[in-house]
Design a protein around this motif. Structure first.
Motif, PDB file in Angstrom:
ATOM      1  N   GLY A 105      -4.383   6.230  12.845  1.00  0.00           N
ATOM      2  CA  GLY A 105      -3.557   7.356  12.408  1.00  0.00           C
ATOM      3  C   GLY A 105      -2.512   6.903  11.415  1.00  0.00           C
ATOM      4  O   GLY A 105      -2.380   5.722  11.107  1.00  0.00           O
ATOM      5  N   SER A 106      -1.743   7.834  10.902  1.00  0.00           N
ATOM      6  CA  SER A 106      -0.742   7.500   9.894  1.00  0.00           C
ATOM      7  C   SER A 106       0.489   6.859  10.513  1.00  0.00           C
ATOM      8  O   SER A 106       1.160   6.053   9.891  1.00  0.00           O
ATOM      9  CB  SER A 106      -0.341   8.759   9.127  1.00  0.00           C
ATOM     10  OG  SER A 106       0.199   9.720  10.028  1.00  0.00           O
TER      11      SER A 106
ATOM     12  N   ARG B  82       5.119  -1.906   9.657  1.00  0.00           N
ATOM     13  CA  ARG B  82       5.139  -1.885   8.198  1.00  0.00           C
ATOM     14  C   ARG B  82       4.580  -0.551   7.696  1.00  0.00           C
ATOM     15  O   ARG B  82       3.583  -0.054   8.226  1.00  0.00           O
ATOM     16  CB  ARG B  82       4.311  -3.027   7.621  1.00  0.00           C
ATOM     17  CG  ARG B  82       4.908  -4.407   7.864  1.00  0.00           C
ATOM     18  CD  ARG B  82       4.173  -5.481   7.102  1.00  0.00           C
ATOM     19  NE  ARG B  82       4.786  -6.791   7.296  1.00  0.00           N
ATOM     20  CZ  ARG B  82       4.378  -7.902   6.674  1.00  0.00           C
ATOM     21  NH1 ARG B  82       3.365  -7.853   5.816  1.00  0.00           N
ATOM     22  NH2 ARG B  82       4.978  -9.050   6.912  1.00  0.00           N
ATOM     23  N   THR B  83       5.207  -0.023   6.671  1.00  0.00           N
ATOM     24  CA  THR B  83       4.741   1.208   6.041  1.00  0.00           C
ATOM     25  C   THR B  83       4.012   0.863   4.743  1.00  0.00           C
ATOM     26  O   THR B  83       4.537   0.120   3.912  1.00  0.00           O
ATOM     27  CB  THR B  83       5.919   2.148   5.741  1.00  0.00           C
ATOM     28  OG1 THR B  83       6.582   2.468   6.968  1.00  0.00           O
ATOM     29  CG2 THR B  83       5.435   3.432   5.096  1.00  0.00           C
ATOM     30  N   HIS B  84       2.803   1.387   4.589  1.00  0.00           N
ATOM     31  CA  HIS B  84       1.986   1.130   3.408  1.00  0.00           C
ATOM     32  C   HIS B  84       1.834   2.441   2.630  1.00  0.00           C
ATOM     33  O   HIS B  84       1.653   3.506   3.220  1.00  0.00           O
ATOM     34  CB  HIS B  84       0.605   0.607   3.813  1.00  0.00           C
ATOM     35  CG  HIS B  84       0.664  -0.608   4.683  1.00  0.00           C
ATOM     36  ND1 HIS B  84       0.426  -1.881   4.216  1.00  0.00           N
ATOM     37  CD2 HIS B  84       0.944  -0.752   6.009  1.00  0.00           C
ATOM     38  CE1 HIS B  84       0.546  -2.752   5.198  1.00  0.00           C
ATOM     39  NE2 HIS B  84       0.863  -2.083   6.301  1.00  0.00           N
ATOM     40  N   VAL B  85       1.865   2.333   1.332  1.00  0.00           N
ATOM     41  CA  VAL B  85       1.781   3.529   0.511  1.00  0.00           C
ATOM     42  C   VAL B  85       0.971   3.211  -0.750  1.00  0.00           C
ATOM     43  O   VAL B  85       1.047   2.103  -1.295  1.00  0.00           O
ATOM     44  CB  VAL B  85       3.195   4.034   0.141  1.00  0.00           C
ATOM     45  CG1 VAL B  85       3.964   2.990  -0.623  1.00  0.00           C
ATOM     46  CG2 VAL B  85       3.118   5.339  -0.647  1.00  0.00           C
TER      47      VAL B  85
ATOM     48  N   GLY C 114      -1.437  11.877   1.385  1.00  0.00           N
ATOM     49  CA  GLY C 114      -2.390  11.471   2.409  1.00  0.00           C
ATOM     50  C   GLY C 114      -2.675   9.984   2.440  1.00  0.00           C
ATOM     51  O   GLY C 114      -3.551   9.535   3.186  1.00  0.00           O
ATOM     52  N   GLN C 115      -1.966   9.183   1.620  1.00  0.00           N
ATOM     53  CA  GLN C 115      -2.222   7.738   1.588  1.00  0.00           C
ATOM     54  C   GLN C 115      -0.970   6.948   1.955  1.00  0.00           C
ATOM     55  O   GLN C 115      -0.668   5.916   1.390  1.00  0.00           O
ATOM     56  CB  GLN C 115      -2.753   7.323   0.221  1.00  0.00           C
ATOM     57  CG  GLN C 115      -4.099   7.953  -0.105  1.00  0.00           C
ATOM     58  CD  GLN C 115      -4.745   7.353  -1.335  1.00  0.00           C
ATOM     59  OE1 GLN C 115      -4.576   6.181  -1.617  1.00  0.00           O
ATOM     60  NE2 GLN C 115      -5.490   8.166  -2.072  1.00  0.00           N
ATOM     61  N   LEU C 116      -0.239   7.491   2.919  1.00  0.00           N
ATOM     62  CA  LEU C 116       0.920   6.822   3.496  1.00  0.00           C
ATOM     63  C   LEU C 116       0.601   6.547   4.966  1.00  0.00           C
ATOM     64  O   LEU C 116       0.255   7.458   5.712  1.00  0.00           O
ATOM     65  CB  LEU C 116       2.163   7.701   3.382  1.00  0.00           C
ATOM     66  CG  LEU C 116       3.459   7.150   3.999  1.00  0.00           C
ATOM     67  CD1 LEU C 116       3.968   5.974   3.190  1.00  0.00           C
ATOM     68  CD2 LEU C 116       4.506   8.244   4.070  1.00  0.00           C
ATOM     69  N   PHE C 117       0.653   5.286   5.385  1.00  0.00           N
ATOM     70  CA  PHE C 117       0.344   4.958   6.776  1.00  0.00           C
ATOM     71  C   PHE C 117       1.128   3.719   7.199  1.00  0.00           C
ATOM     72  O   PHE C 117       1.739   3.034   6.370  1.00  0.00           O
ATOM     73  CB  PHE C 117      -1.166   4.735   6.955  1.00  0.00           C
ATOM     74  CG  PHE C 117      -1.708   3.540   6.218  1.00  0.00           C
ATOM     75  CD1 PHE C 117      -1.859   2.318   6.862  1.00  0.00           C
ATOM     76  CD2 PHE C 117      -2.071   3.645   4.887  1.00  0.00           C
ATOM     77  CE1 PHE C 117      -2.354   1.220   6.177  1.00  0.00           C
ATOM     78  CE2 PHE C 117      -2.582   2.553   4.196  1.00  0.00           C
ATOM     79  CZ  PHE C 117      -2.722   1.332   4.848  1.00  0.00           C
ATOM     80  N   GLN C 118       1.097   3.432   8.499  1.00  0.00           N
ATOM     81  CA  GLN C 118       1.832   2.302   9.054  1.00  0.00           C
ATOM     82  C   GLN C 118       0.892   1.393   9.841  1.00  0.00           C
ATOM     83  O   GLN C 118      -0.142   1.834  10.349  1.00  0.00           O
ATOM     84  CB  GLN C 118       2.950   2.787   9.982  1.00  0.00           C
ATOM     85  CG  GLN C 118       4.080   3.490   9.266  1.00  0.00           C
ATOM     86  CD  GLN C 118       5.166   3.924  10.234  1.00  0.00           C
ATOM     87  OE1 GLN C 118       4.890   4.358  11.339  1.00  0.00           O
ATOM     88  NE2 GLN C 118       6.413   3.810   9.813  1.00  0.00           N
ATOM     89  N   THR C 119       1.270   0.120   9.941  1.00  0.00           N
ATOM     90  CA  THR C 119       0.562  -0.827  10.799  1.00  0.00           C
ATOM     91  C   THR C 119       1.571  -1.527  11.695  1.00  0.00           C
ATOM     92  O   THR C 119       2.734  -1.727  11.314  1.00  0.00           O
ATOM     93  CB  THR C 119      -0.197  -1.888   9.979  1.00  0.00           C
ATOM     94  OG1 THR C 119       0.732  -2.581   9.118  1.00  0.00           O
ATOM     95  CG2 THR C 119      -1.313  -1.261   9.162  1.00  0.00           C
ATOM     96  N   ALA C 120       1.123  -1.885  12.900  1.00  0.00           N
ATOM     97  CA  ALA C 120       1.953  -2.642  13.846  1.00  0.00           C
ATOM     98  C   ALA C 120       1.337  -4.021  14.013  1.00  0.00           C
ATOM     99  O   ALA C 120       0.112  -4.177  14.029  1.00  0.00           O
ATOM    100  CB  ALA C 120       2.009  -1.913  15.191  1.00  0.00           C
ATOM    101  N   SER C 121       2.191  -5.043  14.129  1.00  0.00           N
ATOM    102  CA  SER C 121       1.692  -6.414  14.228  1.00  0.00           C
ATOM    103  C   SER C 121       2.682  -7.269  15.010  1.00  0.00           C
ATOM    104  O   SER C 121       3.837  -6.896  15.201  1.00  0.00           O
ATOM    105  CB  SER C 121       1.473  -7.001  12.830  1.00  0.00           C
ATOM    106  OG  SER C 121       2.651  -6.878  12.051  1.00  0.00           O
ATOM    107  N   PHE C 122       2.206  -8.436  15.485  1.00  0.00           N
ATOM    108  CA  PHE C 122       3.059  -9.396  16.171  1.00  0.00           C
ATOM    109  C   PHE C 122       3.799 -10.231  15.127  1.00  0.00           C
ATOM    110  O   PHE C 122       3.171 -10.860  14.266  1.00  0.00           O
ATOM    111  CB  PHE C 122       2.237 -10.318  17.070  1.00  0.00           C
ATOM    112  CG  PHE C 122       1.680  -9.644  18.292  1.00  0.00           C
ATOM    113  CD1 PHE C 122       2.493  -8.921  19.145  1.00  0.00           C
ATOM    114  CD2 PHE C 122       0.331  -9.746  18.602  1.00  0.00           C
ATOM    115  CE1 PHE C 122       1.987  -8.305  20.266  1.00  0.00           C
ATOM    116  CE2 PHE C 122      -0.188  -9.140  19.723  1.00  0.00           C
ATOM    117  CZ  PHE C 122       0.640  -8.418  20.557  1.00  0.00           C
TER     118      PHE C 122
END
Length: 409
Positions: free
Chosen positions: A24-25, A195-198, A210-218
């Motif tokens: 998901g975003s 992190r937010t990616h765009v 519609g091309q804005l999303f986030q990722t979670a990481s250690f």
């Protein structure tokens, strides 16, 4: 027993290990999971191919029986284990999941002042114990419920989710552990980086719809601490977190991509680790035989053919012969927080793996002996990987620590 070499994964960027939830975003801490043993095994096999230790000329194969594919799958690995290390790598410390028979409990105690109480977090031990005569349960026949030794008025509280090996050894031996010491030396929560990616439109210089999303990481970089011991000043810690993997492959130091998005990590062989056992094999054997029982604490998720029950145990009697031995045992009880989903991506067959349910890491199983164990039995058990399927064993699902345990009469 094949000799295993220890390798340290030193993250050079936040590492992405996604859960099986739909993408998901918006991202959250729940979107990142501790890496599965299959991820560690995949890293070792990919590194073996890159370093010409394993032969795999084809980018992908269609047949599972492909000889090269099976050769790669035969490479054994265990882990990954959470590790804490200093910059010199002279001391690498393994951290293990909190055992499921330990519960953080906030109980109220009388203070020095009259009619006043204070809440104090305690570490409560759970153990197999029969129910009272007027109580019942829907547990499978032959299994005892896991209960607190003494009832405590209060409620569960959060606490360190990863313990040092030394604390786990003390706990398995039945010794008391100070919660404050656990909080100082254990790890309460793995640091998460969001992190937010765009995607940017080259003409308008604005984000694409519609091309804005986030990722979670250690995020296992160096961290700062501040508090009473530092006079309120921020001080960089001299230790950081990473992963340890064990394998039968002899590999060179390298740069690897562990997890998603091709984030880099340093891959280094290390000389030694703290032993999982303080006792010699003879001493451990005598303690288990004298106690007429033992407990298994799982360090990695374990996949059994029958859900929570190993295939070598009878589903009705809970009796069976220990793998690679002639000794018969009885399953007395087990403590499992919840089942853990196991899936992933096969980069050689180039397709997703089927989802399966695993016994979560930290789970505890208690067994009683029908006969005494031999020294050869002990040599098999301390190195045994407990999953039922042979490929799951090679992937490292089911690493556990064995310790003496005696059923209270």
């Amino acid at each position: 027993m094949t000799s295993m070499t220890n390798y340290l994964i030193e993250p050079l960027a936040p590492l992405v290990f996604r859960s099986g939830k739909p993408f998901g975003s918006q991202a959250s801490a729940a979107d990142v999971i501790f890496p599965l043993p299959s991820a560690a095994a995949g890293l070792i096999r990919a590194t073996s191919i890159n370093q010409k230790q394993a032969s795999m000329d084809e980018h992908s194969v269609e047949d599972v029986a492909n000889q090269s594919y099976q050769q790669v799958l035969s490479i054994k690995a265990t882990g990954p284990y959470l590790a804490r290390f200093d910059e010199s790598l002279q001391h690498v410390e393994i951290l293990v999941p909190k055992p499921a028979d330990a519960l953080y409990f906030e109980a109220k105690e009388d203070s020095d002042k009259e009619s006043d109480t204070v809440a104090k977090v305690q570490l409560v031990r759970l153990a197999p114990k029969p129910l009272d005569a007027d109580c019942g349960s829907d547990l499978p026949d032959g299994l005892l419920p896991v209960q607190m030794h003494e009832p405590i008025k209060g409620k569960p509280k959060p606490g360190p989710t990863y313990w040092t090996i030394e604390h786990l050894k003390k706990w398995q031996a039945g010794n008391h552990i100070d919660v404050n010491a656990l909080q100082r030396e254990g790890v309460s929560q793995l640091p998460i980086d969001l992190r937010t990616h765009v995607a940017i439109d080259t003409k308008s210089k604005a984000s694409k719809t519609g091309q804005l999303f986030q990722t979670a990481s250690f995020d296992f970089g160096y961290t700062k601490t501040e508090g009473e011991n530092t006079d309120g000043r921020s001080i960089w810690q001299d230790r950081r977190l990473g992963f340890v993997i064990q394998t039968d492959q002899k590999l060179d130091e390298d740069m690897v991509t562990f997890g998603g998005e091709r984030r880099l990590s340093k891959f280094s062989p290390i000389d030694s680790l703290d032993s999982l056992y303080d006792d010699s094999l003879d001493e451990l054997l005598n303690k288990i035989n004298n106690a007429n029982g033992f407990r298994l604490t799982f360090m990695t998720p374990c996949i059994f053919a029958n859900g929570y029950l190993p295939a070598w145990l009878d589903a009705t009697t809970k009796k069976g012969t220990l793998p690679n031995t002639a000794a018969t045992v009885n399953l007395t009880a087990c403590a499992i927080d919840k089942w853990q989903p196991v899936s992933g991506w096969d980069s050689i067959l180039w397709k997703p793996k089927a989802m399966r349910k695993a016994v979560s890491s930290g789970s505890v199983y208690w067994f009683t002996l029908d006969s005494k164990l031999s020294l050869s039995d002990m040599q098999q058990l301390v190195h045994h990987v407990w999953s039922d399927d042979s490929q799951d064993k090679r992937d490292g699902f089911g690493s556990a620590i064995i310790a003496p345990w005696q059923l209270d009469s």
